[in-house]
Write a protein that holds these residues in place. Structure first.
Motif, PDB file in Angstrom:
ATOM      1  N   ILE A   1      -8.280   7.796   2.689  1.00  0.00           N
ATOM      2  CA  ILE A   1      -6.921   7.274   2.482  1.00  0.00           C
ATOM      3  C   ILE A   1      -6.790   5.930   3.197  1.00  0.00           C
ATOM      4  O   ILE A   1      -7.132   5.810   4.365  1.00  0.00           O
ATOM      5  CB  ILE A   1      -5.863   8.264   3.013  1.00  0.00           C
ATOM      6  N   VAL A   2      -6.309   4.929   2.453  1.00  0.00           N
ATOM      7  CA  VAL A   2      -6.010   3.617   3.029  1.00  0.00           C
ATOM      8  C   VAL A   2      -4.493   3.506   3.041  1.00  0.00           C
ATOM      9  O   VAL A   2      -3.853   3.502   1.982  1.00  0.00           O
ATOM     10  CB  VAL A   2      -6.640   2.477   2.203  1.00  0.00           C
ATOM     11  N   PRO A   3      -3.880   3.441   4.244  1.00  0.00           N
ATOM     12  CA  PRO A   3      -2.418   3.436   4.338  1.00  0.00           C
ATOM     13  C   PRO A   3      -1.780   2.243   3.640  1.00  0.00           C
ATOM     14  O   PRO A   3      -2.326   1.145   3.633  1.00  0.00           O
ATOM     15  CB  PRO A   3      -2.141   3.372   5.838  1.00  0.00           C
ATOM     16  N   LYS A   4      -0.619   2.479   3.055  1.00  0.00           N
ATOM     17  CA  LYS A   4       0.104   1.438   2.318  1.00  0.00           C
ATOM     18  C   LYS A   4       0.438   0.242   3.208  1.00  0.00           C
ATOM     19  O   LYS A   4       0.528  -0.881   2.725  1.00  0.00           O
ATOM     20  CB  LYS A   4       1.380   2.032   1.722  1.00  0.00           C
ATOM     21  N   GLU A   5       0.599   0.468   4.512  1.00  0.00           N
ATOM     22  CA  GLU A   5       0.931  -0.630   5.436  1.00  0.00           C
ATOM     23  C   GLU A   5      -0.133  -1.729   5.422  1.00  0.00           C
ATOM     24  O   GLU A   5       0.145  -2.869   5.753  1.00  0.00           O
ATOM     25  CB  GLU A   5       1.072  -0.111   6.882  1.00  0.00           C
ATOM     26  N   LYS A   6      -1.367  -1.391   5.061  1.00  0.00           N
ATOM     27  CA  LYS A   6      -2.444  -2.381   5.038  1.00  0.00           C
ATOM     28  C   LYS A   6      -2.466  -3.185   3.740  1.00  0.00           C
ATOM     29  O   LYS A   6      -3.217  -4.146   3.625  1.00  0.00           O
ATOM     30  CB  LYS A   6      -3.798  -1.683   5.216  1.00  0.00           C
ATOM     31  N   LEU A   7      -1.657  -2.773   2.753  1.00  0.00           N
ATOM     32  CA  LEU A   7      -1.732  -3.364   1.421  1.00  0.00           C
ATOM     33  C   LEU A   7      -0.433  -4.072   1.040  1.00  0.00           C
ATOM     34  O   LEU A   7       0.572  -3.430   0.791  1.00  0.00           O
ATOM     35  CB  LEU A   7      -2.037  -2.273   0.391  1.00  0.00           C
ATOM     36  N   LEU A   8      -0.477  -5.381   0.991  1.00  0.00           N
ATOM     37  CA  LEU A   8       0.678  -6.142   0.512  1.00  0.00           C
ATOM     38  C   LEU A   8       0.822  -5.943  -0.989  1.00  0.00           C
ATOM     39  O   LEU A   8      -0.143  -5.607  -1.675  1.00  0.00           O
ATOM     40  CB  LEU A   8       0.464  -7.633   0.772  1.00  0.00           C
TER      41      LEU A   8
ATOM     42  N   ILE B   1     -10.062   6.097  -7.750  1.00  0.00           N
ATOM     43  CA  ILE B   1      -9.119   5.391  -6.882  1.00  0.00           C
ATOM     44  C   ILE B   1      -7.727   5.615  -7.449  1.00  0.00           C
ATOM     45  O   ILE B   1      -7.461   5.321  -8.607  1.00  0.00           O
ATOM     46  CB  ILE B   1      -9.448   3.887  -6.817  1.00  0.00           C
ATOM     47  N   THR B   2      -6.821   6.151  -6.593  1.00  0.00           N
ATOM     48  CA  THR B   2      -5.476   6.495  -7.025  1.00  0.00           C
ATOM     49  C   THR B   2      -4.449   5.847  -6.105  1.00  0.00           C
ATOM     50  O   THR B   2      -4.619   5.851  -4.891  1.00  0.00           O
ATOM     51  CB  THR B   2      -5.281   8.029  -6.962  1.00  0.00           C
ATOM     52  N   LYS B   3      -3.382   5.299  -6.709  1.00  0.00           N
ATOM     53  CA  LYS B   3      -2.256   4.790  -5.913  1.00  0.00           C
ATOM     54  C   LYS B   3      -1.300   5.944  -5.648  1.00  0.00           C
ATOM     55  O   LYS B   3      -0.976   6.711  -6.557  1.00  0.00           O
ATOM     56  CB  LYS B   3      -1.503   3.693  -6.660  1.00  0.00           C
ATOM     57  N   THR B   4      -0.856   6.062  -4.393  1.00  0.00           N
ATOM     58  CA  THR B   4       0.153   7.062  -4.048  1.00  0.00           C
ATOM     59  C   THR B   4       1.256   6.368  -3.265  1.00  0.00           C
ATOM     60  O   THR B   4       1.125   5.198  -2.912  1.00  0.00           O
ATOM     61  CB  THR B   4      -0.441   8.201  -3.176  1.00  0.00           C
ATOM     62  N   SER B   5       2.314   7.094  -2.960  1.00  0.00           N
ATOM     63  CA  SER B   5       3.402   6.501  -2.169  1.00  0.00           C
ATOM     64  C   SER B   5       2.931   6.162  -0.762  1.00  0.00           C
ATOM     65  O   SER B   5       3.485   5.298  -0.098  1.00  0.00           O
ATOM     66  CB  SER B   5       4.595   7.448  -2.119  1.00  0.00           C
ATOM     67  N   GLY B   6       1.879   6.831  -0.288  1.00  0.00           N
ATOM     68  CA  GLY B   6       1.366   6.582   1.057  1.00  0.00           C
ATOM     69  C   GLY B   6       0.284   5.534   1.134  1.00  0.00           C
ATOM     70  O   GLY B   6      -0.115   5.123   2.211  1.00  0.00           O
TER      71      GLY B   6
END
Length: 92
Positions: A59-66, A11-16
């Motif tokens: 990919i889980v879009p950043k918009e879904k993650l506060l 699991i990796t955090k990206t800008s997206g």
């Protein structure tokens, strides 16, 4: 079972957003399951993403993650064997 794997999903955090990458040894179409995102501070933001892969990544879009802490539980099956992977991430 996931602890016994030589190569584990990453699991990796990206800008997206969040990218979950399965090792090359897995045939993507044979991986089935769910990825649950739990928000410890407010459960109304919890959500589940079905794990259906066309390539080795989800990919889980950043918009879904506060911003803040997320507990991620992946419950998945591959060739009849069940796996559970747990990880905690922090989003800025």
């Amino acid at each position: 079972n996931a602890q016994d794997l030589k190569q584990k999903p990453v699991i990796t955090k990206t800008s997206g957003g969040i990218v979950i990458t399965f090792p090359e040894v897995f045939v993507p179409e044979k991986v089935k399951g769910n990825v649950s995102f739990y928000r410890p501070s407010n459960k109304k933001f919890d959500f589940v993403v079905p794990l259906t892969l066309s390539d080795s990544s989800l990919i889980v879009p950043k918009e879904k993650l506060l911003g803040g802490r997320w507990d991620i539980n992946m419950e998945w099956q591959y060739e009849g064997k069940a796996y559970l992977t747990k990880e905690t991430i922090y989003i800025k």
